[in-house]
Design a protein around this motif. Structure first.
Motif, mmCIF file in Angstrom:
data_model
loop_
_atom_site.group_PDB
_atom_site.id
_atom_site.type_symbol
_atom_site.label_atom_id
_atom_site.label_comp_id
_atom_site.label_asym_id
_atom_site.label_seq_id
_atom_site.Cartn_x
_atom_site.Cartn_y
_atom_site.Cartn_z
ATOM 1 N N UNK A 1 1.030 -1.277 -0.118
ATOM 2 C CA UNK A 1 -0.204 0.021 0.011
ATOM 3 C C UNK A 1 0.910 1.168 0.137
ATOM 4 N N UNK A 2 2.062 1.062 0.817
ATOM 5 C CA UNK A 2 2.951 2.438 0.613
ATOM 6 C C UNK A 2 3.393 2.565 -0.535
ATOM 7 N N UNK A 3 3.734 1.599 -1.661
ATOM 8 C CA UNK A 3 3.816 1.915 -3.091
ATOM 9 C C UNK A 3 2.601 2.185 -3.839
ATOM 10 N N UNK A 4 1.643 1.699 -3.509
ATOM 11 C CA UNK A 4 0.439 2.001 -4.060
ATOM 12 C C UNK A 4 -0.022 3.509 -3.941
ATOM 13 N N UNK A 5 0.273 4.082 -2.857
ATOM 14 C CA UNK A 5 0.035 5.419 -2.652
ATOM 15 C C UNK A 5 0.893 6.349 -3.351
ATOM 16 N N UNK B 1 -0.216 8.865 -6.518
ATOM 17 C CA UNK B 1 0.002 10.297 -6.711
ATOM 18 C C UNK B 1 0.516 10.524 -8.326
ATOM 19 N N UNK B 2 1.251 9.700 -8.841
ATOM 20 C CA UNK B 2 1.410 9.742 -10.156
ATOM 21 C C UNK B 2 0.305 9.878 -11.055
ATOM 22 N N UNK C 1 0.364 0.632 -10.310
ATOM 23 C CA UNK C 1 -0.490 0.651 -9.377
ATOM 24 C C UNK C 1 -1.214 -0.648 -9.240
ATOM 25 N N UNK C 2 -1.648 -1.087 -10.473
ATOM 26 C CA UNK C 2 -2.170 -2.618 -10.341
ATOM 27 C C UNK C 2 -1.354 -3.657 -9.788
ATOM 28 N N UNK C 3 -0.173 -3.498 -10.105
ATOM 29 C CA UNK C 3 0.900 -4.506 -9.912
ATOM 30 C C UNK C 3 0.934 -4.600 -8.188
#
Length: 369
Positions: A259-263, A267-268, A347-349
């Protein structure tokens, strides 16, 4: 005719400021910590008074209370560091009092010495402050006789031992705090995605900007969840009562990291959405893809409560990821539209990884460009 503002300030009524519900909720969340502190301070005082025979073991109670505290981070290491800092303040103050005596002019000397020694021992500011507070107690309440002076370091050791023991034997209930922090992050992330989707559906860049603003505010929620999880994991390593929770904590850590990477990727997506919407043209295809990813993210949040939902979350996200080929979804679109869809691929990954898919499988679910 220009469109009106997307958001409007909401006035706060005077009686909303007197709403007691946040206060009761705050007190309820602190109940486990309060119980732990009360037990530790009472046990330390009782042991020093009844077993060791010390008449007023002030340091036993104060060190137990101060080392535990109501902070979110109740890791044993933090408790031990605080106890060591307090004991250092007691020992340095006692030694200096034997040399310079007591009085008003001795106070700055003792306090400065305690702070300097504490800073030599640890880079943490809290360590030095804990030492200084206990040093002040020793300075302001000097022992009446030699026996009382010798008893105070022992009282401090009893208080520290009680705090460390209670951290292991009567650990704070972390499940409620972890659940609260995780729900807060997923709810805020869902609100950010919803605003970006609304912007893509309506063609209003200001809505996408609002979603980007919300996405930028997610980092404190990520940190709060990580702090709670680090504290719970550290306690579970040494507490026999929490060992069975280790698997659950590891699963939460996997979801948190993803989730940290998803967040960050969200933003991108928000920035690119705001950029392409400058022309005011709706992007229904991009909005639909992002909305499907949001539904998958919501399922991931529900997996925290029910691990049986992970297969459903993975399948939903995998079905969306399989169609994330910009040229196939929008064959005649501009480079900016393709770039927006491309930003949704990482984001999907990350969401697939959060749902329990191995990283290699999550990446393989995305069609090659």
């Amino acid at each position: 005719m220009s469109a009106g503002p997307v958001t409007q300030p909401v006035p706060v009524r005077w009686h909303d400021r007197l709403d007691p519900r946040p206060a009761f909720a705050r007190a309820g969340q602190s109940l486990p910590a309060i119980v732990q502190i009360v037990i530790a301070a009472t046990a330390a005082f009782a042991f020093a008074h009844f077993v060791l025979g010390h008449e007023t073991p002030v340091l036993a109670g104060t060190i137990a209370v101060s080392s535990l505290g109501l902070v979110r981070d109740a890791r044993p290491r933090r408790v031990v560091e605080t106890v060591v800092g307090m004991m250092l303040g007691v020992l340095v103050s006692e030694a200096l009092l034997r040399i310079v005596g007591t009085g008003w002019w001795q106070l700055p000397i003792v306090l400065a010495a305690v702070l300097l020694v504490a800073r030599l021992f640890s880079p943490q500011p809290g360590f030095a402050i804990a030492a200084a507070i206990q040093g002040l107690i020793v300075l302001l309440f000097p022992g009446a006789d030699t026996e009382a002076v010798m008893a105070r370091p022992l009282d401090g050791a009893v208080g520290g031992a009680a705090a460390i023991l209670l951290t292991v034997v009567v650990p704070r209930s972390f499940r409620r705090e972890l659940r609260h922090d995780a729900r807060a992050l997923f709810a805020a992330a869902d609100a950010a995605v919803a605003a970006i989707v609304q912007g893509l559906e309506s063609g209003q860049s200001r809505r996408a900007d609002r979603g980007l603003e919300k996405a930028r505010g997610l980092d404190p929620l990520v940190r709060a969840w990580r702090e709670s999880l680090d504290s719970a994991t550290a306690i579970a390593r040494i507490s026999p009562f929490l060992r069975r929770r280790r698997g659950e904590l590891e699963r939460q850590r996997r979801i948190l990291l993803a989730m940290d990477l998803s967040v960050r990727n969200l933003r991108v997506v928000g920035r690119r959405a705001a950029y392409v919407l400058d022309d005011g043209v709706p992007r229904p295809v991009a909005a639909d893809v992002l909305d499907q990813l949001a539904r998958g993210m919501a399922l991931v949040g529900e997996c925290l409560e029910d691990i049986a939902l992970e297969p459903a979350a993975r399948e939903a996200l995998r079905a969306t990821a399989a169609h994330l080929h910009p040229a196939e979804l929008l064959p005649d679109a501009s480079l900016g539209d393709h770039s927006l869809l491309t930003a949704m691929r990482p984001l999907a990954v990350d969401l697939l990884t959060a749902a329990g898919a191995p990283p290699d499988d999550a990446r393989a679910a995305i069609p090659r460009i």
